[in-house]
Design a protein around this motif. Structure first.
Motif, PDB file in Angstrom:
ATOM      1  N   GLU A  13       0.806  -1.217   0.000  1.00  0.00           N
ATOM      2  CA  GLU A  13       0.000   0.000   0.000  1.00  0.00           C
ATOM      3  C   GLU A  13       0.844   1.275   0.000  1.00  0.00           C
ATOM      4  O   GLU A  13       0.296   2.373  -0.003  1.00  0.00           O
ATOM      5  CB  GLU A  13      -0.931  -0.003   1.212  1.00  0.00           C
ATOM      6  CG  GLU A  13      -1.918  -1.148   1.216  1.00  0.00           C
ATOM      7  CD  GLU A  13      -2.843  -1.121   2.416  1.00  0.00           C
ATOM      8  OE1 GLU A  13      -2.820  -0.149   3.186  1.00  0.00           O
ATOM      9  OE2 GLU A  13      -3.605  -2.086   2.577  1.00  0.00           O
ATOM     10  N   PHE A  14       2.167   1.129   0.023  1.00  0.00           N
ATOM     11  CA  PHE A  14       3.055   2.299   0.031  1.00  0.00           C
ATOM     12  C   PHE A  14       3.174   2.875  -1.375  1.00  0.00           C
ATOM     13  O   PHE A  14       3.184   2.149  -2.368  1.00  0.00           O
ATOM     14  CB  PHE A  14       4.456   1.938   0.515  1.00  0.00           C
ATOM     15  CG  PHE A  14       4.550   1.596   1.978  1.00  0.00           C
ATOM     16  CD1 PHE A  14       3.552   1.924   2.866  1.00  0.00           C
ATOM     17  CD2 PHE A  14       5.662   0.941   2.467  1.00  0.00           C
ATOM     18  CE1 PHE A  14       3.646   1.615   4.208  1.00  0.00           C
ATOM     19  CE2 PHE A  14       5.769   0.629   3.809  1.00  0.00           C
ATOM     20  CZ  PHE A  14       4.762   0.960   4.676  1.00  0.00           C
ATOM     21  N   ASP A  15       3.310   4.192  -1.442  1.00  0.00           N
ATOM     22  CA  ASP A  15       3.603   4.877  -2.692  1.00  0.00           C
ATOM     23  C   ASP A  15       4.808   5.769  -2.408  1.00  0.00           C
ATOM     24  O   ASP A  15       4.762   6.615  -1.509  1.00  0.00           O
ATOM     25  CB  ASP A  15       2.392   5.716  -3.137  1.00  0.00           C
ATOM     26  CG  ASP A  15       2.643   6.422  -4.442  1.00  0.00           C
ATOM     27  OD1 ASP A  15       3.377   5.874  -5.281  1.00  0.00           O
ATOM     28  OD2 ASP A  15       2.108   7.538  -4.626  1.00  0.00           O
ATOM     29  N   PHE A  16       5.897   5.558  -3.131  1.00  0.00           N
ATOM     30  CA  PHE A  16       7.116   6.314  -2.909  1.00  0.00           C
ATOM     31  C   PHE A  16       7.295   7.339  -4.006  1.00  0.00           C
ATOM     32  O   PHE A  16       7.042   7.073  -5.181  1.00  0.00           O
ATOM     33  CB  PHE A  16       8.342   5.387  -2.880  1.00  0.00           C
ATOM     34  CG  PHE A  16       8.363   4.465  -1.697  1.00  0.00           C
ATOM     35  CD1 PHE A  16       8.790   4.916  -0.464  1.00  0.00           C
ATOM     36  CD2 PHE A  16       7.959   3.146  -1.810  1.00  0.00           C
ATOM     37  CE1 PHE A  16       8.811   4.071   0.624  1.00  0.00           C
ATOM     38  CE2 PHE A  16       7.976   2.293  -0.731  1.00  0.00           C
ATOM     39  CZ  PHE A  16       8.406   2.761   0.494  1.00  0.00           C
ATOM     40  N   GLN A  17       7.763   8.529  -3.597  1.00  0.00           N
ATOM     41  CA  GLN A  17       8.130   9.569  -4.549  1.00  0.00           C
ATOM     42  C   GLN A  17       9.523  10.038  -4.179  1.00  0.00           C
ATOM     43  O   GLN A  17       9.858  10.150  -3.004  1.00  0.00           O
ATOM     44  CB  GLN A  17       7.166  10.752  -4.472  1.00  0.00           C
ATOM     45  CG  GLN A  17       5.796  10.462  -5.002  1.00  0.00           C
ATOM     46  CD  GLN A  17       4.902  11.676  -4.932  1.00  0.00           C
ATOM     47  OE1 GLN A  17       5.029  12.489  -4.022  1.00  0.00           O
ATOM     48  NE2 GLN A  17       4.005  11.807  -5.894  1.00  0.00           N
ATOM     49  N   SER A  18      10.313  10.328  -5.194  1.00  0.00           N
ATOM     50  CA  SER A  18      11.652  10.846  -4.920  1.00  0.00           C
ATOM     51  C   SER A  18      11.735  12.266  -5.441  1.00  0.00           C
ATOM     52  O   SER A  18      11.054  12.649  -6.393  1.00  0.00           O
ATOM     53  CB  SER A  18      12.715   9.961  -5.571  1.00  0.00           C
ATOM     54  OG  SER A  18      12.524   9.923  -6.960  1.00  0.00           O
TER      55      SER A  18
END
Length: 137
Positions: A13-18
């Motif tokens: 369920e994680f959404d990563f943005q850099s």
């Protein structure tokens, strides 16, 4: 409770943005995206009950945006991978702290000595006030 939360795999369920990290770093920092922001939609989570979601919204309200997403970011390391691991560790710590039940308060009676002290202080205070009045002649 906190151990059971750590056993649940929320990572689907994680959404990563850099993004680019702030601060000094020269050419490397100007062209690489090492800051990582973890987004977790609390209201849409399948792993949490409604009561747990409500408690998370209550306890972590400052870290949750208007869309109901818990935002955690890290730019401590120069490595995107390490920052991602830091975000995940922070997430589990925050969720465990938010869901921890507070200890019930045990009511106790004041001791005899504390009651005596309180009454003595009240008496002294009353006498101090009485000494300030004009005498009755």
């Amino acid at each position: 409770m906190s151990e059971s939360i750590r056993n649940i795999n929320f990572e689907d369920e994680f959404d990563f943005q850099s993004s680019r990290s702030s601060g000094p770093g020269g050419q490397h920092a100007n062209k690489t995206e090492t800051r990582v922001t973890l987004r977790f939609d609390v209201s849409a989570s399948a792993h949490l009950s409604d009561a747990q979601k409500a408690r998370i919204f209550e306890k972590l309200g400052n870290a949750i945006n208007s869309e109901g997403e818990l935002l955690i970011s890290s730019q401590e390391s120069r490595s995107q991978h390490q920052n991602k691991e830091i975000c995940i560790a922070r997430f589990y710590d925050m969720i465990a702290k938010a869901l921890k039940k507070p200890k019930k308060r045990k009511r106790t009676k004041p001791t005899r000595a504390s009651r005596k002290r309180r009454l003595d202080e009240k008496r002294q205070h009353s006498e101090k006030k009485a000494r300030r009045q004009k005498p009755d002649f």
